[in-house]
Design a protein around this motif. Structure first.
Motif, PDB file in Angstrom:
ATOM      1  N   TYR A   1      -5.931  -6.908   9.380  1.00 33.57           N
ATOM      2  CA  TYR A   1      -7.199  -6.182   9.441  1.00 33.57           C
ATOM      3  C   TYR A   1      -7.153  -4.908   8.586  1.00 33.57           C
ATOM      4  O   TYR A   1      -8.138  -4.536   7.959  1.00 33.57           O
ATOM      5  N   TYR A   2      -6.004  -4.264   8.548  1.00 31.77           N
ATOM      6  CA  TYR A   2      -5.813  -3.084   7.692  1.00 31.77           C
ATOM      7  C   TYR A   2      -6.010  -3.465   6.222  1.00 31.77           C
ATOM      8  O   TYR A   2      -6.731  -2.791   5.482  1.00 31.77           O
ATOM      9  N   ASN A   3      -5.390  -4.565   5.792  1.00 33.97           N
ATOM     10  CA  ASN A   3      -5.544  -5.015   4.408  1.00 33.97           C
ATOM     11  C   ASN A   3      -6.955  -5.495   4.121  1.00 33.97           C
ATOM     12  O   ASN A   3      -7.461  -5.332   3.006  1.00 33.97           O
ATOM     13  N   LEU A   4      -7.608  -6.080   5.102  1.00 31.18           N
ATOM     14  CA  LEU A   4      -8.988  -6.522   4.918  1.00 31.18           C
ATOM     15  C   LEU A   4      -9.904  -5.337   4.626  1.00 31.18           C
ATOM     16  O   LEU A   4     -10.758  -5.402   3.734  1.00 31.18           O
ATOM     17  N   ILE A   5      -9.706  -4.243   5.320  1.00 34.14           N
ATOM     18  CA  ILE A   5     -10.490  -3.032   5.069  1.00 34.14           C
ATOM     19  C   ILE A   5     -10.211  -2.497   3.676  1.00 34.14           C
ATOM     20  O   ILE A   5     -11.136  -2.121   2.941  1.00 34.14           O
ATOM     21  N   LEU A   6      -8.938  -2.476   3.271  1.00 31.86           N
ATOM     22  CA  LEU A   6      -8.593  -1.989   1.930  1.00 31.86           C
ATOM     23  C   LEU A   6      -9.187  -2.868   0.837  1.00 31.86           C
ATOM     24  O   LEU A   6      -9.656  -2.370  -0.194  1.00 31.86           O
ATOM     25  N   VAL A   7      -9.200  -4.180   1.034  1.00 30.48           N
ATOM     26  CA  VAL A   7      -9.787  -5.100   0.050  1.00 30.48           C
ATOM     27  C   VAL A   7     -11.292  -4.864  -0.059  1.00 30.48           C
ATOM     28  O   VAL A   7     -11.856  -4.846  -1.162  1.00 30.48           O
ATOM     29  N   LEU A   8     -11.958  -4.662   1.057  1.00 30.52           N
ATOM     30  CA  LEU A   8     -13.400  -4.403   1.016  1.00 30.52           C
ATOM     31  C   LEU A   8     -13.701  -3.092   0.288  1.00 30.52           C
ATOM     32  O   LEU A   8     -14.652  -3.024  -0.508  1.00 30.52           O
ATOM     33  N   ILE A   9     -12.889  -2.068   0.511  1.00 32.63           N
ATOM     34  CA  ILE A   9     -13.072  -0.801  -0.198  1.00 32.63           C
ATOM     35  C   ILE A   9     -12.863  -1.003  -1.694  1.00 32.63           C
ATOM     36  O   ILE A   9     -13.637  -0.496  -2.519  1.00 32.63           O
ATOM     37  N   ALA A  10     -11.829  -1.764  -2.077  1.00 34.31           N
ATOM     38  CA  ALA A  10     -11.566  -2.027  -3.491  1.00 34.31           C
ATOM     39  C   ALA A  10     -12.703  -2.803  -4.131  1.00 34.31           C
ATOM     40  O   ALA A  10     -13.078  -2.552  -5.289  1.00 34.31           O
TER      41      ALA A  10
ATOM     42  N   SER B   1      -0.195   1.575  -8.234  1.00 38.74           N
ATOM     43  CA  SER B   1       0.169   0.205  -7.888  1.00 38.74           C
ATOM     44  C   SER B   1       1.617   0.123  -7.423  1.00 38.74           C
ATOM     45  O   SER B   1       1.924  -0.532  -6.417  1.00 38.74           O
ATOM     46  N   GLU B   2       2.503   0.793  -8.136  1.00 41.47           N
ATOM     47  CA  GLU B   2       3.913   0.799  -7.738  1.00 41.47           C
ATOM     48  C   GLU B   2       4.110   1.529  -6.410  1.00 41.47           C
ATOM     49  O   GLU B   2       4.894   1.093  -5.570  1.00 41.47           O
ATOM     50  N   LEU B   3       3.402   2.626  -6.221  1.00 38.16           N
ATOM     51  CA  LEU B   3       3.480   3.357  -4.961  1.00 38.16           C
ATOM     52  C   LEU B   3       3.008   2.482  -3.804  1.00 38.16           C
ATOM     53  O   LEU B   3       3.614   2.456  -2.728  1.00 38.16           O
ATOM     54  N   GLY B   4       1.935   1.727  -4.027  1.00 39.94           N
ATOM     55  CA  GLY B   4       1.430   0.821  -3.009  1.00 39.94           C
ATOM     56  C   GLY B   4       2.413  -0.286  -2.673  1.00 39.94           C
ATOM     57  O   GLY B   4       2.542  -0.695  -1.517  1.00 39.94           O
ATOM     58  N   ALA B   5       3.137  -0.765  -3.687  1.00 42.94           N
ATOM     59  CA  ALA B   5       4.131  -1.808  -3.452  1.00 42.94           C
ATOM     60  C   ALA B   5       5.290  -1.292  -2.603  1.00 42.94           C
ATOM     61  O   ALA B   5       5.926  -2.062  -1.876  1.00 42.94           O
ATOM     62  N   ILE B   6       5.561  -0.006  -2.680  1.00 38.71           N
ATOM     63  CA  ILE B   6       6.655   0.577  -1.893  1.00 38.71           C
ATOM     64  C   ILE B   6       6.182   0.954  -0.489  1.00 38.71           C
ATOM     65  O   ILE B   6       6.844   0.670   0.507  1.00 38.71           O
ATOM     66  N   VAL B   7       5.012   1.571  -0.387  1.00 44.77           N
ATOM     67  CA  VAL B   7       4.540   2.116   0.884  1.00 44.77           C
ATOM     68  C   VAL B   7       3.911   1.049   1.781  1.00 44.77           C
ATOM     69  O   VAL B   7       4.009   1.120   3.008  1.00 44.77           O
ATOM     70  N   SER B   8       3.298   0.043   1.200  1.00 41.56           N
ATOM     71  CA  SER B   8       2.569  -0.957   1.976  1.00 41.56           C
ATOM     72  C   SER B   8       3.438  -1.691   3.003  1.00 41.56           C
ATOM     73  O   SER B   8       3.017  -1.834   4.156  1.00 41.56           O
TER      74      SER B   8
END
Length: 95
Positions: free
Chosen positions: A66-75, A41-48
């Motif tokens: 659209y990139y975040n939409l794909i990640l949300v669907l995967i999650a 989660s912390e890594l995602g907050a830095i890299v995103s």
């Protein structure tokens, strides 16, 4: 009772979050699992933001959406699979 108030954890009935983790993850691996989740989660907050900036610079301002939409669907799919597995192996009802 107000539906927006958080129910306090009682030592007699345990926490609902721990019940789900207890059903899915063995006790000896639980702290490692939680540590990995927090680290990612912390890594995602830095890299995103870095990825979003690169996508906006390279393509358009709508690309990170659209990139975040794909990640949300995967999650959502991963969460559905974990919940389905936990319901199939649950041996005791959650109080």
């Amino acid at each position: 009772m107000n539906p927006f108030t958080r129910i306090q954890c009682n030592p007699n009935n345990g926490s609902h979050d721990q019940d789900l983790l207890g059903d899915v993850i063995p006790e000896e691996n639980r702290s490692t699992f939680i540590g990995n989740v927090v680290s990612l989660s912390e890594l995602g907050a830095i890299v995103s933001p870095i990825i979003a900036g690169a996508l906006m610079k390279q393509f358009s301002i709508n690309t990170p959406f659209y990139y975040n939409l794909i990640l949300v669907l995967i999650a959502m799919v991963i969460q559905f699979v974990i919940r389905f597995k936990s319901k199939s192996i649950r041996k005791r009802p959650i109080a």
